[in-house]
Design a protein around this motif. Structure first.
Motif: not given
Length: 208
Positions: A27-30, A32-34
């Motif tokens: 996901t976009d959140d994955d 971004r966090e990485c």
């Protein structure tokens, strides 16, 4: 030329598909966090702390994110070089001057890359880099990198060797992309370190 006892060709393609499919599921959140964790890890590397020129690339899609790292290096006063893909799959280079200095460039029917919009410095500009960030989809415990398959960075590595220069070779990956073995060929060259969200692993006797 195959390395004795190691599979090549289709096995590389199979592995590449596996890792790219996994990236497409992020996901976009994955991503971004990485990317935030990768940036923090990478900025702590001594190879980047002392570098005056870094050859890097702009991540696209599910690739481990580089934009924040590019901006942080530039804020340190580092000269950041970014690639522009040539028709023969070799790479030209331009200086990164901030997000506004990038253009979307279409290569073929499906590939769109973010490339520097300023002056081109020529393929040999990479030989001035103190560190080179190599894109990849996996790396093994020997430091052997599995690339995207276009051969562009094989040319970069050959150019560095011909020039007699030895910049630090670094690859940014997700934790699951550090594997036991990547099929290799005689011309393949190991990276010096892999950076993942959870840490840094060094090769060639450099520790972990």
């Amino acid at each position: 030329m195959k390395q004795p006892g190691h599979p090549a060709g289709p096995d590389k393609r199979t592995l590449r598909r596996k890792f790219l499919t996994a990236r497409n599921g992020l996901t976009d959140d994955d991503v971004r966090e990485c990317a935030a964790a990768l940036t923090a890890r990478a900025l702590g590397l001594p190879e980047l702390a002392r570098a005056r020129t870094v050859a890097a690339y702009v991540s696209v899609g599910g690739e481990p994110g580089t934009p924040a790292l590019l901006d942080a290096l530039r804020a340190r006063g580092v000269r950041v070089l970014l690639p522009a893909l040539l028709p023969d799959n070799d790479l030209d280079w331009g200086v990164y001057a901030g997000e506004g200095s990038l253009s979307h460039v279409r290569h073929g029917a499906r590939t769109v890359l973010l490339e520097p919009s300023g002056a081109r410095l020529g393929p040999d500009a990479v030989t001035a880099a103190d560190a080179v960030l190599l894109p990849g989809v996996a790396v093994d415990t020997r430091g052997m990198r599995l690339g995207r398959g276009g051969g562009s960075y094989d040319r970069v590595l050959a150019r560095l060797e011909r020039a007699g220069v030895r910049p630090a070779l670094l690859v940014l990956l997700y934790d699951s992309e550090v594997v036991g073995h990547v099929p290799g060929e005689a011309h393949d060259r190991p990276v010096d370190a892999v950076v993942t969200p959870s840490g840094v692993r060094r090769f060639g006797g450099g520790g972990t």
